[in-house]
Design an enzyme around this catalytic site. Structure first.
Site, short mmCIF file in Angstrom:
data_model
loop_
_atom_site.label_atom_id
_atom_site.label_comp_id
_atom_site.label_asym_id
_atom_site.label_seq_id
_atom_site.Cartn_x
_atom_site.Cartn_y
_atom_site.Cartn_z
N ASP A 229 0.67 -1.34 -0.04
CA ASP A 229 -0.09 0.01 -0.02
C ASP A 229 0.93 1.14 -0.04
O ASP A 229 0.35 2.21 0.36
CB ASP A 229 -0.96 0.32 1.18
CG ASP A 229 -1.88 -1.18 1.34
OD1 ASP A 229 -2.32 -1.59 -0.05
OD2 ASP A 229 -2.39 -1.68 1.90
N GLU A 230 2.04 1.33 -0.52
CA GLU A 230 2.94 2.32 -0.57
C GLU A 230 3.51 2.76 -1.90
O GLU A 230 4.27 3.36 -2.12
CB GLU A 230 4.11 2.19 0.58
CG GLU A 230 3.64 2.01 1.96
CD GLU A 230 4.82 1.96 3.02
OE1 GLU A 230 5.85 2.31 2.34
OE2 GLU A 230 4.52 1.65 3.91
#
Length: 289
Positions: A229-230
């Site tokens: 999620d980055e």
């Protein structure tokens, strides 16, 4: 080259004369420039360009165009790609239990709002098969456990490769993809999640948000990378909420935002509007397309 829209995406060290040299090159080859969008990052001293060209009337092959452009690109240290707009991209959607993003993408594609072929829906549950069948899209049920993850991912990769899938969309596919899987499709996997992260991780994030009394909820669409999620953020949006909002209404509002954010991110990718630079996505707005 037949009449078609050609799109070049260019990234390079910022320097004087870039616009003149690049546009002069295309003018000399007989292209009509439809739009030329630019962004110069003064902090990183980097220049970005998205240029759309009409090939009507040109007398040059794709191979010759690319070879000639390489001669211009090398001394200027241009990192570039070209899309000829002559074929639709093949897209696969991966889902688990939640249907709102799946319905939305299938409907937009059916209505011609997403210029692609949705070749398959892949899920680790059989729950949403009826949605794919409603839109006459092949559905593949590939269950996964901790012990079978490697085998299941190999099955998914084989499906994607055999069907020549260009873009994978994780429309709330609630599994963490391995590094090997992600690196097999660099900058070709788009994920969507609520914008509370890294806060409120795990199950029932909207209940946790309610308990904290959040005043903004939203969604983030990004390219999947090894860092969970980055990855480079493509699209985001938020909606103000109040203390009167319940976990149920927060979840409903969040789902609505997810639909819009994911659809915009997918469209940006399909329209060749994105240049990834490090962990940032430079997203050019539509230019009269």
């Amino acid at each position: 080259m037949k009449s078609q829209i050609v799109t070049f995406l260019i990234k390079c060290p910022d320097q004087k004369g870039l616009v003149a040299k690049i546009t002069t090159f295309f003018y000399a080859k007989g292209f009509n420039i439809l739009s030329c969008q630019q962004y110069a990052n003064a902090i990183e001293d980097t220049y970005f360009m998205r240029i759309r060209l009409n090939a009507a009337g040109t007398n040059i092959s794709k191979e010759a165009l690319e070879n000639n452009f390489l001669e211009l690109a090398a001394p200027l240290k241009l990192d570039w790609s070209v899309n000829y707009g002559d074929k639709k991209q093949n897209m696969a959607i991966m889902v688990s239990h939640t249907s709102h993003n799946l319905y939305d993408l299938l409907e937009r594609q059916k209505e011609g709002l997403l210029d692609c072929n949705i070749t398959m829906v892949i899920s680790n549950h059989d729950k949403l098969r009826h949605v794919a069948e409603m839109f006459k899209v092949p559905f593949y049920y590939l269950p996964v456990t901790k012990e079978t993850k490697t085998v299941q991912e190999a099955q998914v990769i084989e499906l994607l490769d055999v069907n020549k899938v260009d873009l994978v969309v994780m429309a709330r596919y609630m599994q963490i993809l391995s590094s090997d899987f992600i690196n097999h499709y660099p900058e070709r996997i788009i994920n969507i999640h609520h914008s509370f992260l890294p806060a409120f991780q795990g199950a029932n994030p909207y209940k946790k948000a309610y308990e904290r009394g959040v005043k903004l909820i939203g969604a983030t669409a990004h390219y999947a990378t090894e860092d969970l999620d980055e990855g480079p953020i493509i699209e985001q949006d938020v909606e103000p909420v109040t203390h009167e909002s319940t976990p149920t209404t927060l979840k409903r509002i969040g789902a609505d935002i997810e639909r819009l954010v994911l659809a915009r991110a997918v469209k940006n990718h399909l329209n060749n509007q994105i240049i990834v630079s490090g962990n940032r996505a430079i997203v050019f707005p539509e230019a009269g397309e």
